[in-house]
Enzyme design. Structure first.
Site, PDB file in Angstrom:
ATOM      1  N   GLU A  72      40.335  18.874 -15.363  1.00 20.32           N
ATOM      2  CA  GLU A  72      39.966  17.641 -14.656  1.00 20.32           C
ATOM      3  C   GLU A  72      41.131  16.662 -14.537  1.00 20.32           C
ATOM      4  OE1 GLU A  72      37.576  17.478 -12.888  1.00 20.32           O
ATOM      5  OE2 GLU A  72      35.762  18.351 -13.761  1.00 20.32           O
ATOM      6  N   HIS A  92      30.215  15.293 -20.859  1.00 20.56           N
ATOM      7  CA  HIS A  92      28.973  15.844 -20.313  1.00 20.56           C
ATOM      8  C   HIS A  92      27.813  15.411 -21.212  1.00 20.56           C
ATOM      9  CE1 HIS A  92      31.553  19.420 -18.620  1.00 20.56           C
ATOM     10  NE2 HIS A  92      31.865  18.266 -18.078  1.00 20.56           N
ATOM     11  N   HIS A 152      26.732  16.811 -13.446  1.00 27.75           N
ATOM     12  CA  HIS A 152      27.950  17.104 -14.199  1.00 27.75           C
ATOM     13  C   HIS A 152      28.076  16.244 -15.463  1.00 27.75           C
ATOM     14  CE1 HIS A 152      32.587  17.934 -13.824  1.00 27.75           C
ATOM     15  NE2 HIS A 152      32.204  17.788 -15.080  1.00 27.75           N
TER      16      HIS A 152
HETATM   17 ZN   LIG Z   1      33.407  17.864 -16.737  1.00 29.71          ZN
END
Ligand SMILES: [Zn+2]
Length: 207
Positions: A72, A92, A152
């Site tokens: 990410e 998360h 997500h």
């Molecule tokens: Zn993530």
């Protein structure tokens, strides 16, 4: 940058201890000038060592470290490019993900939502690690300290890693209160006037 890498380990462990992340999910970064220390891909956040955390420049080029930066990282860099943030926390966590899976916005039902900028937007879904997700998150964070990522999780920013981390805890708390309130009845949403009155009182505390 060693201090910043140590900080990533400390908050990575705290995120795991508090149940905000499981295993290798979630990632953190902290910026200093044109350099960003970020958690690595594929390493559990409660087992991080400072030397595991790569350093990239603001374009994403690896400057130091043997590990691959988090998948990410493009999202973190997009946020740094468009805000004054010095740290980014992405998890998360359960209640943030519940809200992000079912809603397009977390309405302000508690005045502490103002610490994140009021209502929290849900960035439209895009595959993890893609420029599309980075752009959606950047847009959702406009004028805010936190955002949710559809199906997500959540992301928060701050002037320090400590503040970005506390914002993640607050985002998770607000989501949990909302979800639990739904189980009891229909949560009342604070009006613009009620939120403005909170800001007014915070700026001018009664003597
Ligand atoms: Zn993530």
């Amino acid at each position: 940058m060693w201090d910043l890498r140590r900080e990533l380990c400390e908050y990575g462990r705290r995120a795991a201890d508090l149940g905000l992340v499981i295993g290798t999910s979630g990632n953190l970064s902290v910026r200093k000038g044109d350099l960003v220390a970020v958690t690595p891909s594929g390493v559990a956040l409660d087992r991080l060592r400072p030397e595991d955390c790569p350093i990239v420049d603001i374009e994403g080029r690896l400057v130091e470290g043997d590990s691959r930066p988090s998948s990410e990282t493009p999202m973190h860099l997009a946020v740094y490019a468009s805000t004054g943030a010095q740290a980014v926390v992405h998890t998360h966590s359960v209640f943030a993900t519940v809200v992000a899976t079912t809603m397009t916005e977390l309405p302000p039902i508690h005045y502490n939502a103002l610490l994140l900028g009021g209502a929290v937007r849900v960035a439209p879904y895009a595959t993890y690690g893609t420029p599309e997700l980075a752009e959606n998150v950047r847009a959702a964070l406009t004028g805010k300290q936190g955002a949710l990522l559809a199906n997500h999780g959540g992301v928060t920013i701050g002037p320090t890693l400590e503040k970005a981390f506390e914002a993640t805890r607050l985002l998770e708390w607000l989501c949990e209160v909302y979800v639990r309130a739904l189980g009891v009845g229909t949560p009342a949403v604070l009006s613009e006037e009620q939120l403005a009155a909170v800001v007014e009182r915070a700026l001018n505390p009664p003597g």
